[in-house]
Design a protein around this motif. Structure first.
Motif, PDB file in Angstrom:
ATOM      1  N   UNK A  51       0.853  -1.174   0.000  1.00 44.69           N
ATOM      2  CA  UNK A  51       0.000   0.000   0.000  1.00 44.69           C
ATOM      3  C   UNK A  51       0.888   1.222   0.000  1.00 44.69           C
ATOM      4  N   UNK A  52       0.285   2.362  -0.162  1.00 45.73           N
ATOM      5  CA  UNK A  52       1.041   3.608  -0.145  1.00 45.73           C
ATOM      6  C   UNK A  52       1.454   3.942   1.278  1.00 45.73           C
TER       7      UNK A  52
ATOM      8  N   UNK B 220       2.021   6.951   2.061  1.00 43.06           N
ATOM      9  CA  UNK B 220       1.691   8.377   2.176  1.00 43.06           C
ATOM     10  C   UNK B 220       0.821   8.674   3.396  1.00 43.06           C
ATOM     11  N   UNK B 221       0.217   7.645   4.002  1.00 40.63           N
ATOM     12  CA  UNK B 221      -0.617   7.879   5.191  1.00 40.63           C
ATOM     13  C   UNK B 221       0.238   8.197   6.415  1.00 40.63           C
TER      14      UNK B 221
ATOM     15  N   UNK C 286      -2.170   2.122  24.268  1.00 37.32           N
ATOM     16  CA  UNK C 286      -1.727   1.166  23.258  1.00 37.32           C
ATOM     17  C   UNK C 286      -1.332   1.879  21.961  1.00 37.32           C
TER      18      UNK C 286
ATOM     19  N   UNK D 251      -0.075   0.955  17.813  1.00 40.09           N
ATOM     20  CA  UNK D 251       0.081  -0.085  16.792  1.00 40.09           C
ATOM     21  C   UNK D 251       1.127   0.355  15.776  1.00 40.09           C
TER      22      UNK D 251
ATOM     23  N   UNK E   7       3.167  -0.521  12.361  1.00 39.62           N
ATOM     24  CA  UNK E   7       3.206  -1.375  11.170  1.00 39.62           C
ATOM     25  C   UNK E   7       4.642  -1.555  10.692  1.00 39.62           C
TER      26      UNK E   7
ATOM     27  N   UNK F 212       1.053   8.052  12.036  1.00 35.38           N
ATOM     28  CA  UNK F 212      -0.056   8.209  11.097  1.00 35.38           C
ATOM     29  C   UNK F 212      -0.439   9.689  11.012  1.00 35.38           C
ATOM     30  N   UNK F 213      -0.671  10.190   9.813  1.00 38.28           N
ATOM     31  CA  UNK F 213      -1.085  11.584   9.641  1.00 38.28           C
ATOM     32  C   UNK F 213      -2.465  11.826  10.251  1.00 38.28           C
TER      33      UNK F 213
ATOM     34  N   UNK G  80      -4.294   9.052  14.674  1.00 38.64           N
ATOM     35  CA  UNK G  80      -4.639   7.832  15.409  1.00 38.64           C
ATOM     36  C   UNK G  80      -3.362   7.234  16.017  1.00 38.64           C
ATOM     37  N   UNK G  81      -3.485   6.440  17.087  1.00 38.33           N
ATOM     38  CA  UNK G  81      -2.290   5.933  17.776  1.00 38.33           C
ATOM     39  C   UNK G  81      -1.612   4.787  17.020  1.00 38.33           C
ATOM     40  N   UNK G  82      -0.933   5.148  15.950  1.00 34.60           N
ATOM     41  CA  UNK G  82      -0.251   4.145  15.151  1.00 34.60           C
ATOM     42  C   UNK G  82       0.767   4.797  14.240  1.00 34.60           C
ATOM     43  N   UNK G  83       1.671   3.974  13.721  1.00 31.03           N
ATOM     44  CA  UNK G  83       2.683   4.516  12.821  1.00 31.03           C
ATOM     45  C   UNK G  83       3.452   3.426  12.120  1.00 31.03           C
TER      46      UNK G  83
END
Lengths: 144, 263
Positions: free
Chosen positions: A29-30, A32-33, A71, A73, A75, A105-106, A109-112
């Protein structure tokens, strides 16, 4: 001569950048997010190191400023890319305390996206992110 | 020796002879004296757009894929769609593509990689496996091609091949209209011709020509290059826990907070 070499190096770097930049589209996937302009540091406990496709995941709990546990997440790339870069399903273990450098994440949200992780024993593992040089590393900023 | 034993012995000999014939035919087709090149093994794309970042052993890597020579009726829409995709990506809200839904590329996209691929040459078939999404295509050797309206549309189509000197010439028809390389529209009459050959002992080139009387002004030709990976065994790739999805606006999103619920 020195100057000529400097220019040549800049051209080579430019060409490599363009070539690698073009690979950004060659992924499940991109990317870019994810924020390309800053990194955050997440230090905490691994709740799960998930060895799956299309992506691996590092699930982490960290201590927030208010004392609560939150929490996050993270990736990773495809585990096939991780394998080719020397990672295994045992590279990170649940329960381990690690420090992850992440492109967040742009969306807020709690993720990157994982760029690199420092393990409990001090070893550092770099994630084989396509076009990794397009992510700007900012001074260490702990997520609280 | 009893009659039954003679019959059994003859059967064994006949079996052995049949086996030997098969083996000879195999070696003649794959690596014998009049031999076609041996392209069996693992290969990784190199050159512009490759995941390996152009780290090829060959400095003569082919030029990047040129824009598709679409007819005017299709060109404007294609350019607008590509522009919209670039703008969405720049905004950090990329438009979802097939991979987000774990759908494979099909042809000819699977030949661009991104992961290593394996080629298996046998007498009647050349099989190409692309590691990502475990994509498999079968090239049936020395068989007549079907007409476009005789095949059911699929991701990889109906491929037939033949060796012409040192070049494996492959023709493919029957690609689903939804299976698009670089978003380029095509009709059911699209035909893909590939000329696969060793540019160097460890460098493989696949020159791909796409023809479509409905959508293309003229044939669209480009070449992918690959380097041999002598000690590489393809890895498994299963879309086991896909947390990406395409939302109602067509944008790519990521689901957070743990693995998918148990099935």
């Amino acid at each position: 001569m020195q100057r000529g070499r400097g220019l040549l190096r800049r051209i080579i770097v430019g060409v490599v950048f363009l070539t690698v930049g073009a690979t950004a589209v060659i992924a499940h996937h991109s990317f870019a997010v994810f924020d390309h302009s800053q990194t955050v540091t997440v230090t905490g406990t691994v709740t799960r190191f998930q060895w799956t496709n299309p992506h691996g995941f590092l699930e982490m709990d960290y201590r927030a400023a208010d004392g609560s546990t939150k929490h996050y997440t993270i990736e990773l790339t495809s585990i096939n890319m991780l394998s080719r870069a020397g990672w295994t399903s045992r590279s990170v273990k649940a329960g381990e305390t690690v420090k992850a450098m992440v492109a967040p994440l742009l969306s807020g949200e709690p993720g990157g996206l994982l760029l690199e992780v420092t393990l409990g024993d001090g070893r550092k593992l770099v994630s084989p992110v396509p076009a990794a040089n397009t992510f700007t590393r900012t001074p260490e900023k702990e997520l609280r | 020796m009893t009659a039954a034993a003679w019959v059994a012995a003859a059967a064994v000999l006949a079996g052995a002879a049949a086996f030997a014939t098969g083996a000879d035919a195999q070696s003649a087709a794959v690596g014998g004296a009049s031999a076609v090149p041996d392209i069996t093994g693992s290969w990784e794309r190199v050159g512009p757009g490759a995941l390996a970042g152009g780290q090829g052993t060959d400095t003569r890597t082919p030029p990047p894929v040129p824009p598709p020579p679409l007819k005017a009726a299709y060109l404007g829409e294609w350019r607008a769609r590509q522009q919209a995709a670039r703008e969405a990506t720049a905004k950090g809200q990329p438009i979802g593509i097939n991979w987000v839904n774990c759908l494979p590329d099909g042809m000819p996209g699977m030949m661009q990689g991104p992961f290593p691929m394996e080629i298996l040459q046998t007498r009647d078939q050349v099989t190409i496996i692309q590691e990502s999404f475990t994509q498999v295509r079968r090239i049936l050797m020395n068989r007549p091609q079907k007409k476009s309206d005789e095949v059911d549309p699929t991701f990889y189509g109906h491929s037939v091949g033949r060796w012409t000197g040192d070049t494996l010439v492959v023709e493919t028809v029957g690609i689903k209209e939804e299976v698009r390389y670089q978003n380029v529209p095509h009709s059911s009459a699209m035909r893909i011709t590939e000329r696969i050959r060793l540019a160097q002992p460890s460098v493989l080139w696949d020159e791909i020509t796409i023809e479509d009387p409905e959508t293309l002004e003229k044939p669209w030709t480009f070449t992918f290059a690959y380097r041999r990976m002598p000690n590489y065994t393809l890895l498994e790739y299963i879309c086991e826990d896909n947390r990406e999805y395409i939302d109602e606006k067509g944008l790519q999103r990521m689901r957070l907070g743990g693995p998918a619920p148990a099935r």
